[in-house]
Each structure stands twice: as C-alpha cells, then as structure tokens.
Design a protein around this motif. Structure first.
Motif, PDB file in Angstrom:
ATOM      1  N   UNK A 145      26.540 -16.121  49.273  1.00 34.82           N
ATOM      2  CA  UNK A 145      27.809 -17.024  49.899  1.00 34.82           C
ATOM      3  C   UNK A 145      28.982 -16.950  48.717  1.00 34.82           C
ATOM      4  N   UNK A 146      29.797 -17.229  48.787  1.00 36.78           N
ATOM      5  CA  UNK A 146      30.730 -16.253  48.142  1.00 36.78           C
ATOM      6  C   UNK A 146      31.972 -17.522  47.735  1.00 36.78           C
ATOM      7  N   UNK A 147      32.589 -18.236  46.805  1.00 34.27           N
ATOM      8  CA  UNK A 147      33.820 -19.157  46.116  1.00 34.27           C
ATOM      9  C   UNK A 147      34.603 -18.667  45.788  1.00 34.27           C
ATOM     10  N   UNK A 148      35.601 -17.652  45.564  1.00 36.13           N
ATOM     11  CA  UNK A 148      36.832 -17.911  44.474  1.00 36.13           C
ATOM     12  C   UNK A 148      37.788 -18.609  44.662  1.00 36.13           C
ATOM     13  N   UNK A 149      38.742 -19.175  43.659  1.00 35.79           N
ATOM     14  CA  UNK A 149      40.314 -19.516  43.698  1.00 35.79           C
ATOM     15  C   UNK A 149      40.898 -19.012  42.978  1.00 35.79           C
ATOM     16  N   UNK A 150      42.031 -18.840  42.281  1.00 35.99           N
ATOM     17  CA  UNK A 150      43.514 -18.687  41.732  1.00 35.99           C
ATOM     18  C   UNK A 150      44.228 -19.383  41.625  1.00 35.99           C
ATOM     19  N   UNK A 151      44.687 -19.994  40.432  1.00 40.93           N
ATOM     20  CA  UNK A 151      45.648 -21.278  40.513  1.00 40.93           C
ATOM     21  C   UNK A 151      46.780 -21.111  39.124  1.00 40.93           C
ATOM     22  N   UNK A 152      47.876 -21.448  39.489  1.00 37.30           N
ATOM     23  CA  UNK A 152      49.000 -21.139  38.633  1.00 37.30           C
ATOM     24  C   UNK A 152      49.882 -22.810  38.134  1.00 37.30           C
ATOM     25  N   UNK A 153      49.374 -23.247  37.416  1.00 41.31           N
ATOM     26  CA  UNK A 153      50.707 -24.714  37.050  1.00 41.31           C
ATOM     27  C   UNK A 153      51.725 -23.534  36.328  1.00 41.31           C
ATOM     28  N   UNK A 154      52.817 -24.669  36.244  1.00 43.54           N
ATOM     29  CA  UNK A 154      53.999 -24.129  35.894  1.00 43.54           C
ATOM     30  C   UNK A 154      54.492 -25.789  35.806  1.00 43.54           C
ATOM     31  N   UNK A 155      55.449 -25.994  34.096  1.00 44.82           N
ATOM     32  CA  UNK A 155      56.206 -27.324  34.200  1.00 44.82           C
ATOM     33  C   UNK A 155      57.116 -27.390  33.601  1.00 44.82           C
ATOM     34  N   UNK A 156      57.853 -28.249  33.545  1.00 49.18           N
ATOM     35  CA  UNK A 156      59.100 -28.499  32.319  1.00 49.18           C
ATOM     36  C   UNK A 156      59.311 -28.666  31.277  1.00 49.18           C
TER      37      UNK A 156
END
Length: 418
Positions: free
Chosen positions: A277-288
């Motif tokens: 079992x393998x699970x991975x996520x990458x996320x990127x947030x940008x705000x003003x």
C-alpha cells in the motif's frame, strides 16, 4: 450549527419517504448509514498543544479523547432512477473547545446520463485525494490525514454545485469533477473564513490498483470577526498616515484578508497491489493576504499481513513566502516620543502573523503505525508520530516562548462504519 437543526435535516428524507409510503406511492425508503472514531491521543510536551488542524485546543501532557474522535450520520433518499437526496451530519471538535455539530453535506443529485451527474447544495470541496472521506477514519489507512498537507485549506465543503463526468477507456476509468460556490467556516478564536467565487477542478484516473489524481482550486478569501487582526490593520494605516510612513499603509493593504485571491494545487498517487500500500500527495498554496504561501507533501507505505497493516510515513510543510515586515524598528530623530513605542508594537504584531490564525509554521512528521481489521466494518489503529517544528512553532497551539521541541504523539483509535 446546532445539533437539533442537523437532526431535523437528517430526518427530512425519512419524513418525505414516510409521507409517500402513506399515500401508497411506493416511494423508496431512506437509507441511514454512519461512521465514527473513538480515540485517545497523548503528546509528551507541556510547552505546547498538539491538535488536528482548525481545533481550538489539544493535548499537552494529557490524554484527550476529542482530538481524533468524531461521529457522522448520513441519510440517502433515492427518488427515482435519476434523482436522489443526501444529508450528512458530523459531530466533532472543530474551532471550539467542546464538541460541535455541523451539516457537512446536504445536496440533491441528478444523474443526467450513465457518465454525467450534477449535485446542488452543500457538497464536499474536492481539493484533496481523500476530500470526500477525510473524516471517515475507517476509510483511511492512517489514523489521521497528515496535517502538513491537510491543514492548508480550512474549508471542507462548499455551498453551490458540481458536475461529475466519468468514462472508461479500456481498463482505465477517468473521473473529472468541477465544483463552484461559496462557504463560511469557523476558525479558532471566534473568527470566520469566508470563500467566494470558489472553483475547484478535480481529475483522477484509476487503473487496476493504481490511482492518480490532480486538482486545482481558486477563490476569494476573507477572514472576518478577528478583533486583533482588524486592530493591527487599522493601527498600520493610522500610523502610516499620521507619521508619514507610506509603506505601512501598503503593508496594511497586503495584510488585510478581504476578498484576496488564493489558489491551491495538488497532485496525488495511490497504489494497493499485492499487499503493498502506497499513498502520496503534494500540495501548494498561494494567497494575496497575510496567510503564508506553502508547499507540503507526504508519502506513506505499508504492507498487509493478514488482517494487519503496519505502515510508515513522512510529511513535510515548508513556507514559500510570507509578508515582509516593513515596519521600522524605531522612528528617526525628531519624531514625537510616542512614535517609537507605537511602531515597535506594530512590528511585533506583524511578526506574529505567520504563526497565528490560519497562518502556519514549518514542520515535519515521521509516523509509524498499524491497522488491525479484527471485525467486519471495525478497525483498531495505533500510531506514533514524531513532530518536529522548523523555524517556529510549527502547527502546535499555545506554544511557550522559545518552543522548538520535537514532540512524540501517541494515539489509539477504534474506527467503525454502519
């Protein structure tokens, strides 16, 4: 939302079904289902509190039941072959000290064709790989979703509509979902986050034991009811105008979280193949606004041995960009005596912003755990995390000055569905 209101909304499909049955219309009966987690969580520090994202308090050298525990109830009412209604209520600790109830879902679904469907109402906001079942402990291998990734968006649902298209290409099934709407969510400290013109696109492909998913969301964010933040912004404007520091007015406009554009992009992959079992996520947030720009990721791996699934994971949260503090440390010679104390207070207030409210500090977590499916629809989990803040206090709450400790967090949880 009050528990009585949620109970009424959940009971509505049952009332409709009963009324039709009494009229002899042969209306399908409502289906009631639910999920829950009973958990005990402990952190080995008295200098800060460990909690899930958006909780008002956590564990500080004490055992807490409310960090990882919840209870959900769902009612589904099929009207005919193409129309159905769904309502889901959730009881948990979120943004307040005690348990509270919320209406997490309440929508009508129309199946327009075998491949196309539309939902209208309150729906899950599709920004993560496990957005629709992040609160269903039994549906997840780990005891809790990695906070480094799942703390980046304070919204779980959106009031609006979505359209979903699904099609098979040979052995591969592709699903695309587009959602649009608005939302108001509580945050700790009796403040609220509002999202307007929220649009989210989610695309996934399943091929045998493999799933790959990509998503992007954008919208206008407002943080309201925050007395301290409003005071800081007002002080910057008044001081900038009164003492002729134009950069303070500019800084106030940058900080003020009022209808500021924000984006969130993520990419995920999961595999369940030959007991691996393998699970991975990458996320990127940008705000003003003052809310930090961040990048986060995690990777989890496990191996099934009968009814047991031991697993390990690593997660990391990094700040990509934050507000530049342009408040001077002192006023030039010749300015009034009150000037320097005023700017020093404002400078300290701006410096505290990255780790307050929905702002975040950097941290990483190493995890080891095991899941035991010892009975039908019931799983027992045990998990140990080593949480290391970086360049600040991480995601810990109520941290004492100078806190930089690596903290061990232990938890046991009983997950069930019915």
């Amino acid at each position: 939302m009050k528990k009585r209101t949620i109970a009424t909304l959940l009971a509505l499909p049952l009332a409709i079904s009963t009324a039709y049955a009494q009229d002899g219309a042969g209306f399908p009966s409502v289906k009631i289902s639910g999920f829950g987690t009973g958990a005990l969580t402990y952190a080995d520090t008295d200098k800060a509190e460990f909690a899930r994202p958006n909780q008002a308090s956590g564990s500080s050298k004490d055992f807490r039941t409310g960090i990882d525990s919840n209870l959900g109830l769902q009612a589904d009412l099929p009207v005919n072959s193409w129309l159905s209604f769904t309502a889901q209520g959730l009881v948990r600790r979120d943004a307040e000290e005690g348990y509270g109830a919320e209406l997490s879902w309440a929508f009508a679904k129309a199946k327009l064709s075998d491949n196309l469907s539309v939902r209208v109402g309150r729906i899950g906001l599709p920004v993560f790989m496990i957005s629709d079942y992040r609160n269903v402990g039994y549906a997840n291998n780990m005891l809790r979703p990695p906070a480094e990734v799942y703390s980046q968006v304070p919204f779980n649902s959106v009031d609006g509509a979505d359209i979903t298209w699904q099609h098979g290409f040979g052995d591969t099934t592709v699903t695309s979902q587009l959602a649009y709407g608005s939302v108001k969510a509580p945050l700790p400290g009796n403040i609220h986050a509002r999202g307007k013109k929220l649009a989210a696109l989610n695309i996934s492909a399943e091929h045998g034991p493999f799933t790959v998913r990509a998503g992007h969301a954008t919208g206008e964010i407002t943080i309201s009811d925050s007395t301290s933040l409003n005071t800081l912004v007002g002080g910057l404007r008044a001081t900038g105008a009164g003492y002729k520091f134009p950069q303070l007015v500019t800084l106030a406009n940058e900080i003020e979280p009022k209808e500021k554009r924000a984006t969130f992009s993520s990419l995920g992959l999961s595999m369940d193949w030959n007991n691996v079992v393998v699970q991975t996520e990458f996320a990127k947030r940008k705000t003003k606004a003052y809310i930090n720009d961040t990048s986060a990721w995690y990777v989890m791996g496990g191996y099934r041995i009968g009814k047991f699934l031991p697993y390990v994971s690593h997660a990391n949260l990094k700040i990509d960009g934050a507000i530049v503090n342009t408040v001077p440390a002192a006023c030039p010679a010749g300015y009034p005596a009150a000037c320097t104390p005023t700017v020093q207070t404002l400078r300290a207030g701006v410096s505290r912003l990255p780790n307050s409210g929905v702002g975040q500090g950097e941290q990483s977590t190493n995890t080891i755990g095991v899941r035991w499916d010892f009975a039908s629809s019931v799983a027992l989990k045990a998990q140990i995390d080593r949480v290391k803040p970086k360049n600040g206090t991480g995601l810990f709450l109520a941290a004492q000055p100078g806190f930089r400790d690596t903290v061990t967090v232990g938890a046991v949880a009983l997950d069930f569905v019915f």
